[in-house]
Design a protein around this motif. Sequence first.
Motif, PDB file in Angstrom:
ATOM      1  N   GLU A  58       2.228   8.834  -1.621  1.00 15.41           N
ATOM      2  CA  GLU A  58       0.889   9.285  -2.015  1.00 15.41           C
ATOM      3  C   GLU A  58       0.956  10.584  -2.820  1.00 15.41           C
ATOM      4  OE1 GLU A  58      -1.909   7.790  -1.762  1.00 15.41           O
ATOM      5  OE2 GLU A  58      -1.469   6.154  -0.374  1.00 15.41           O
ATOM      6  N   LYS A  61       2.396   9.802  -6.213  1.00 11.90           N
ATOM      7  CA  LYS A  61       1.399   9.058  -6.989  1.00 11.90           C
ATOM      8  C   LYS A  61       0.409  10.011  -7.652  1.00 11.90           C
ATOM      9  CE  LYS A  61      -1.973   6.959  -4.805  1.00 11.90           C
ATOM     10  NZ  LYS A  61      -2.752   5.979  -4.005  1.00 11.90           N
ATOM     11  N   LYS A  62      -0.124  10.941  -6.885  1.00 15.06           N
ATOM     12  CA  LYS A  62      -1.084  11.904  -7.434  1.00 15.06           C
ATOM     13  C   LYS A  62      -0.447  12.744  -8.537  1.00 15.06           C
ATOM     14  CE  LYS A  62      -4.074  12.519  -3.349  1.00 15.06           C
ATOM     15  NZ  LYS A  62      -3.603  11.358  -2.590  1.00 15.06           N
ATOM     16  N   ASP A  86      -7.208   4.126 -11.591  1.00 18.39           N
ATOM     17  CA  ASP A  86      -7.230   5.422 -10.928  1.00 18.39           C
ATOM     18  C   ASP A  86      -6.310   5.371  -9.718  1.00 18.39           C
ATOM     19  OD1 ASP A  86      -8.574   3.960  -8.977  1.00 18.39           O
ATOM     20  OD2 ASP A  86     -10.555   4.724  -9.548  1.00 18.39           O
ATOM     21  N   GLU A  87      -6.365   6.393  -8.881  1.00 18.48           N
ATOM     22  CA  GLU A  87      -5.478   6.453  -7.722  1.00 18.48           C
ATOM     23  C   GLU A  87      -5.646   5.243  -6.810  1.00 18.48           C
ATOM     24  OE1 GLU A  87      -5.555  10.033  -5.464  1.00 18.48           O
ATOM     25  OE2 GLU A  87      -5.338  11.341  -7.218  1.00 18.48           O
ATOM     26  N   GLU A  88      -6.870   4.750  -6.696  1.00 15.79           N
ATOM     27  CA  GLU A  88      -7.140   3.620  -5.802  1.00 15.79           C
ATOM     28  C   GLU A  88      -6.534   2.313  -6.310  1.00 15.79           C
ATOM     29  OE1 GLU A  88      -8.482   3.984  -2.791  1.00 15.79           O
ATOM     30  OE2 GLU A  88      -8.409   6.104  -3.310  1.00 15.79           O
ATOM     31  N   SER A  89      -6.105   2.303  -7.562  1.00 17.27           N
ATOM     32  CA  SER A  89      -5.478   1.101  -8.125  1.00 17.27           C
ATOM     33  C   SER A  89      -4.059   0.902  -7.619  1.00 17.27           C
ATOM     34  CB  SER A  89      -5.455   1.177  -9.655  1.00 17.27           C
ATOM     35  OG  SER A  89      -6.757   1.369 -10.182  1.00 17.27           O
ATOM     36  N   LYS A  91      -1.544   1.049  -4.304  1.00 17.16           N
ATOM     37  CA  LYS A  91      -1.511   1.042  -2.840  1.00 17.16           C
ATOM     38  C   LYS A  91      -0.079   1.260  -2.356  1.00 17.16           C
ATOM     39  CE  LYS A  91      -5.872  -0.374  -2.602  1.00 17.16           C
ATOM     40  NZ  LYS A  91      -6.147  -0.614  -4.024  1.00 17.16           N
ATOM     41  N   CYS A  92       0.140   2.309  -1.559  1.00 14.86           N
ATOM     42  CA  CYS A  92       1.445   2.578  -0.963  1.00 14.86           C
ATOM     43  C   CYS A  92       1.571   1.792   0.335  1.00 14.86           C
ATOM     44  CB  CYS A  92       1.620   4.069  -0.693  1.00 14.86           C
ATOM     45  SG  CYS A  92       1.741   5.091  -2.185  1.00 14.86           S
ATOM     46  N   GLU A 107      -5.506  -7.765  -6.134  1.00 21.58           N
ATOM     47  CA  GLU A 107      -5.274  -6.611  -5.269  1.00 21.58           C
ATOM     48  C   GLU A 107      -4.878  -5.346  -6.021  1.00 21.58           C
ATOM     49  OE1 GLU A 107      -6.010  -6.804  -2.138  1.00 21.58           O
ATOM     50  OE2 GLU A 107      -6.426  -8.952  -2.257  1.00 21.58           O
TER      51      GLU A 107
END
Length: 226
Positions: A58, A61-62, A86-89, A91-92, A107
């Motif tokens: 996470e 990713k940011k 965006d970040e929500e695209s 998933k870790c 997804e």
Amino acid sequence: MADPVETNDASPQEMKRFERWTKSLKYLTGLGMTEQERKEFRDQIDVQMEDHQCRQCEVWKKTLIKNNPPVRFMMDELHKIGKSVDEESFKCVPCDETRAGGFSPDEGIILCHNRLASKGRQEETMVHEMVHMYDNHKFKVNWTDLNHHACSEIRAASLSGDCRWTNEIRRGFYTFTKQHQACVKRRAILSVQQNPHCHSKEEAEQAVNSVFESCFADTRPFDEIY
């Protein structure tokens, strides 16, 4: 006035650290720990490691979304063709050992936090999967068609940095002539083999070979292989 009494009482935090150290020592030596306790300790370590890996994914990713040129470039190019990312695209999640990431039209992009040992590896995985996302949105890829799948895998392996010479050395491949092409073809075949509609390695090889030249030459949205 009474003299102050010295005390060796440890703080709760110090005690917890001592207990963890003691358990680790018992686990390593095999002394003073039952098999059930060993199993519980292994499970605890696994959970802690997974939590750490997820948090690290996470954080990376940011940082990559904010500062990394290839990641920023692909996000901008996706935006140009009407696909907001965006970040929500991303998933870790934990995955098996066969993959570092994945893309699903429904997804989004999966980042396998237990398979991403460095920020550089995560960068390559994010760009790789965004190439798939770009192809899916721009070219309407039919993922059940092995030739379509092969073309996107060729482009993703070639454009993401996944086949850099340093990565190939780490994997144990030392080809000096057409190393990049050989890597792209090999990794595309491995990916197509995982398609549920692919029934053999030979079928994956046939699909990759049939589209390799045209798809390898297509570097969109990049001007060239970076």
